[in-house]
Design a protein around this motif. Structure first.
Motif, PDB file in Angstrom:
ATOM      1  N   GLY A   1     -13.469 -18.230  35.053  1.00  0.00           N
ATOM      2  CA  GLY A   1     -13.090 -19.379  35.860  1.00  0.00           C
ATOM      3  C   GLY A   1     -11.619 -19.508  36.170  1.00  0.00           C
ATOM      4  N   VAL A   2     -10.824 -18.503  35.897  1.00  0.00           N
ATOM      5  CA  VAL A   2      -9.380 -18.574  36.134  1.00  0.00           C
ATOM      6  C   VAL A   2      -9.078 -18.288  37.609  1.00  0.00           C
ATOM      7  CG1 VAL A   2      -7.169 -17.451  35.647  1.00  0.00           C
ATOM      8  CG2 VAL A   2      -8.747 -17.985  33.783  1.00  0.00           C
ATOM      9  N   THR A   3      -8.110 -19.018  38.154  1.00  0.00           N
ATOM     10  CA  THR A   3      -7.645 -18.778  39.515  1.00  0.00           C
ATOM     11  C   THR A   3      -6.144 -18.546  39.510  1.00  0.00           C
ATOM     12  OG1 THR A   3      -9.372 -20.162  40.506  1.00  0.00           O
ATOM     13  CG2 THR A   3      -7.425 -19.738  41.837  1.00  0.00           C
ATOM     14  N   LEU A   4      -5.734 -17.436  40.074  1.00  0.00           N
ATOM     15  CA  LEU A   4      -4.322 -17.199  40.377  1.00  0.00           C
ATOM     16  C   LEU A   4      -4.208 -17.323  41.886  1.00  0.00           C
ATOM     17  CD1 LEU A   4      -3.463 -14.116  38.101  1.00  0.00           C
ATOM     18  CD2 LEU A   4      -3.460 -16.551  37.524  1.00  0.00           C
ATOM     19  N   GLY A   5      -3.948 -18.530  42.361  1.00  0.00           N
ATOM     20  CA  GLY A   5      -4.056 -18.814  43.788  1.00  0.00           C
ATOM     21  C   GLY A   5      -2.778 -19.342  44.392  1.00  0.00           C
ATOM     22  N   GLY A   6      -2.852 -19.597  45.692  1.00  0.00           N
ATOM     23  CA  GLY A   6      -1.740 -20.174  46.428  1.00  0.00           C
ATOM     24  C   GLY A   6      -1.919 -21.667  46.595  1.00  0.00           C
ATOM     25  N   THR A   7      -0.920 -22.300  47.189  1.00  0.00           N
ATOM     26  CA  THR A   7      -0.965 -23.752  47.383  1.00  0.00           C
ATOM     27  C   THR A   7      -0.857 -24.138  48.850  1.00  0.00           C
ATOM     28  OG1 THR A   7       1.431 -23.865  47.022  1.00  0.00           O
ATOM     29  CG2 THR A   7       0.012 -24.231  45.120  1.00  0.00           C
ATOM     30  N   GLY A   8      -0.878 -23.199  49.746  1.00  0.00           N
ATOM     31  CA  GLY A   8      -0.751 -23.509  51.171  1.00  0.00           C
ATOM     32  C   GLY A   8      -0.936 -22.264  52.016  1.00  0.00           C
ATOM     33  N   LYS A   9      -0.505 -22.359  53.249  1.00  0.00           N
ATOM     34  CA  LYS A   9      -0.675 -21.256  54.202  1.00  0.00           C
ATOM     35  C   LYS A   9       0.621 -20.490  54.441  1.00  0.00           C
ATOM     36  CE  LYS A   9      -4.505 -23.409  56.717  1.00  0.00           C
ATOM     37  NZ  LYS A   9      -5.011 -23.847  58.044  1.00  0.00           N
TER      38      LYS A   9
ATOM     39  N   LEU B   1      -1.193 -21.868  40.116  1.00  0.00           N
ATOM     40  CA  LEU B   1      -1.117 -21.945  41.573  1.00  0.00           C
ATOM     41  C   LEU B   1       0.317 -21.867  42.071  1.00  0.00           C
ATOM     42  CD1 LEU B   1      -3.636 -24.900  42.042  1.00  0.00           C
ATOM     43  CD2 LEU B   1      -4.137 -22.443  42.059  1.00  0.00           C
ATOM     44  N   GLY B   2       0.493 -21.140  43.164  1.00  0.00           N
ATOM     45  CA  GLY B   2       1.781 -21.076  43.831  1.00  0.00           C
ATOM     46  C   GLY B   2       2.628 -19.903  43.389  1.00  0.00           C
TER      47      GLY B   2
ATOM     48  N   LEU C   1       3.535 -17.729  54.267  1.00  0.00           N
ATOM     49  CA  LEU C   1       3.483 -16.272  54.235  1.00  0.00           C
ATOM     50  C   LEU C   1       4.360 -15.750  53.101  1.00  0.00           C
ATOM     51  CD1 LEU C   1       3.750 -15.567  58.081  1.00  0.00           C
ATOM     52  CD2 LEU C   1       1.674 -15.719  56.681  1.00  0.00           C
ATOM     53  N   GLY C   2       4.259 -14.442  52.852  1.00  0.00           N
ATOM     54  CA  GLY C   2       5.066 -13.834  51.804  1.00  0.00           C
ATOM     55  C   GLY C   2       4.469 -14.065  50.434  1.00  0.00           C
ATOM     56  N   LYS C   3       5.318 -14.057  49.411  1.00  0.00           N
ATOM     57  CA  LYS C   3       4.870 -14.226  48.026  1.00  0.00           C
ATOM     58  C   LYS C   3       4.383 -15.658  47.826  1.00  0.00           C
ATOM     59  CE  LYS C   3       4.700 -12.674  43.662  1.00  0.00           C
ATOM     60  NZ  LYS C   3       3.886 -13.744  43.068  1.00  0.00           N
ATOM     61  N   ARG C   4       3.111 -15.834  47.570  1.00  0.00           N
ATOM     62  CA  ARG C   4       2.547 -17.172  47.457  1.00  0.00           C
ATOM     63  C   ARG C   4       1.616 -17.328  46.258  1.00  0.00           C
ATOM     64  NH1 ARG C   4       0.184 -14.190  51.345  1.00  0.00           N
ATOM     65  NH2 ARG C   4      -2.102 -14.076  51.413  1.00  0.00           N
ATOM     66  N   HIS C   5       1.545 -16.302  45.415  1.00  0.00           N
ATOM     67  CA  HIS C   5       0.684 -16.354  44.240  1.00  0.00           C
ATOM     68  C   HIS C   5       1.532 -16.141  42.975  1.00  0.00           C
ATOM     69  CE1 HIS C   5      -2.183 -15.158  47.491  1.00  0.00           C
ATOM     70  NE2 HIS C   5      -2.894 -16.097  46.907  1.00  0.00           N
TER      71      HIS C   5
ATOM     72  N   MET D   1     -16.947 -14.038  35.584  1.00  0.00           N
ATOM     73  CA  MET D   1     -17.503 -15.057  36.481  1.00  0.00           C
ATOM     74  C   MET D   1     -16.434 -16.051  36.949  1.00  0.00           C
ATOM     75  SD  MET D   1     -20.499 -14.051  36.971  1.00  0.00           S
ATOM     76  CE  MET D   1     -21.015 -15.388  38.028  1.00  0.00           C
ATOM     77  N   GLY D   2     -16.307 -16.128  38.266  1.00  0.00           N
ATOM     78  CA  GLY D   2     -15.466 -17.143  38.879  1.00  0.00           C
ATOM     79  C   GLY D   2     -13.982 -16.879  38.848  1.00  0.00           C
ATOM     80  N   VAL D   3     -13.554 -15.685  38.475  1.00  0.00           N
ATOM     81  CA  VAL D   3     -12.125 -15.369  38.452  1.00  0.00           C
ATOM     82  C   VAL D   3     -11.664 -14.979  39.856  1.00  0.00           C
ATOM     83  CG1 VAL D   3     -10.378 -13.762  37.580  1.00  0.00           C
ATOM     84  CG2 VAL D   3     -12.117 -14.686  36.040  1.00  0.00           C
ATOM     85  N   VAL D   4     -10.535 -15.539  40.282  1.00  0.00           N
ATOM     86  CA  VAL D   4      -9.963 -15.241  41.592  1.00  0.00           C
ATOM     87  C   VAL D   4      -8.494 -14.865  41.412  1.00  0.00           C
ATOM     88  CG1 VAL D   4      -9.421 -16.113  43.894  1.00  0.00           C
ATOM     89  CG2 VAL D   4     -11.538 -16.822  42.766  1.00  0.00           C
ATOM     90  N   ILE D   5      -8.119 -13.700  41.922  1.00  0.00           N
ATOM     91  CA  ILE D   5      -6.734 -13.225  41.844  1.00  0.00           C
ATOM     92  C   ILE D   5      -6.268 -12.926  43.263  1.00  0.00           C
ATOM     93  CG2 ILE D   5      -5.185 -11.452  40.941  1.00  0.00           C
ATOM     94  CD1 ILE D   5      -7.110 -11.124  38.602  1.00  0.00           C
ATOM     95  N   GLY D   6      -5.253 -13.654  43.720  1.00  0.00           N
ATOM     96  CA  GLY D   6      -4.818 -13.590  45.101  1.00  0.00           C
ATOM     97  C   GLY D   6      -4.022 -12.340  45.454  1.00  0.00           C
ATOM     98  N   GLU D   7      -3.754 -12.216  46.732  1.00  0.00           N
ATOM     99  CA  GLU D   7      -3.144 -11.010  47.311  1.00  0.00           C
ATOM    100  C   GLU D   7      -1.782 -10.686  46.739  1.00  0.00           C
ATOM    101  OE1 GLU D   7      -1.845  -9.335  51.755  1.00  0.00           O
ATOM    102  OE2 GLU D   7      -2.450 -11.424  51.470  1.00  0.00           O
TER     103      GLU D   7
END
Length: 231
Positions: free
Chosen positions: A109-117, A139-140, A119-123, A90-96
């Protein structure tokens, strides 16, 4: 064909690791039928394989359906190693562009996310044998070393070296002196704020004891001090 065989091998490892990480796992049938974390990882393995075949739309469709069914969002382009287990889900997000090593344990509830818009490696990139506690945000484009433990609710914004623990908001690195801890023993995650508070309480107790004790008698009388000063 080799890629498909590797996917099958990863699927077997994902099932096997559940019995090692989760003491509540009672049998293969129960795990296969009732573990949404496993379902999400299986769906990711299929979506990632389709993505590597350059098949359009279908990988994202598989990921979308898995998100709807399990509450976990894993982008098909993410790279995830062997023995990956999400407990309680539940609530886990793993970025591209996220990269996850082998033997990683992740909670809800874990997020492996980015910090902005950008391009390229952002996670984030996670090494091997990493444990990410419930609700942690990583993040990032940062690197998390091998054998790292991230405490529940932590927000990690900077690269973390191997063999240490991160706690707090923002995440602070707490070294463990090479001592290996049980990855499931969350009570062993250190709390540097609590350590500081304990030190302050101990210091206050010591000062109160000194104030409560009777004053030491002077070795010289007042008259002797006056005579010595010429008063």
């Amino acid at each position: 064909m080799t890629s498909f065989r590797q996917m099958l091998a990863s699927l077997k490892a994902d099932v096997r690791i559940i019995f090692e990480k989760d003491p509540a796992a009672k049998g293969l049938v129960e795990v296969v039928l009732f573990y949404p974390g496993l379902h999400a990882v299986l769906a990711y393995r299929l979506a990632h394989w389709l993505h590597k075949q350059n098949i359009p739309v279908l990988p994202r469709l598989v990921a979308f359906l898995a998100r709807f069914a399990t509450g976990i969002e894993i982008h098909p382009a993410a790279l995830i190693g062997k023995n990956f287990f999400i407990d309680h889900v539940m609530g886990v997000v793993i970025g591209e562009t996220a990269i996850i090593g082998d033997n990683v344990l992740m909670y809800q509830g874990v997020t492996l996310g980015g910090t902005g818009k950008q391009l390229g490696k952002r996670h984030p990139t996670l090494g091997d044998n990493v444990v990410v506690g419930a609700g942690a945000q990583v993040l990032g484009n940062i690197e998390i070393g091998n054998n790292v433990r991230i405490g529940a609710g932590s927000v990690v914004l900077h690269t973390v070296p191997s063999d240490c623990t991160v706690v707090g908001v923002p995440g602070r690195v707490v070294y463990q002196g090479g001592k290996r801890l049980d990855p499931l023993a969350h009570s062993q995650v250190p709390d540097p704020v609590a350590d500081v508070i304990r030190d302050l309480i101990q210091r206050v107790d010591e000062l109160e004891q000194r104030l409560a004790s009777p004053p030491r008698p002077l070795s010289r009388t007042t008259d002797e001090y006056r005579n010595g000063l010429g008063i």
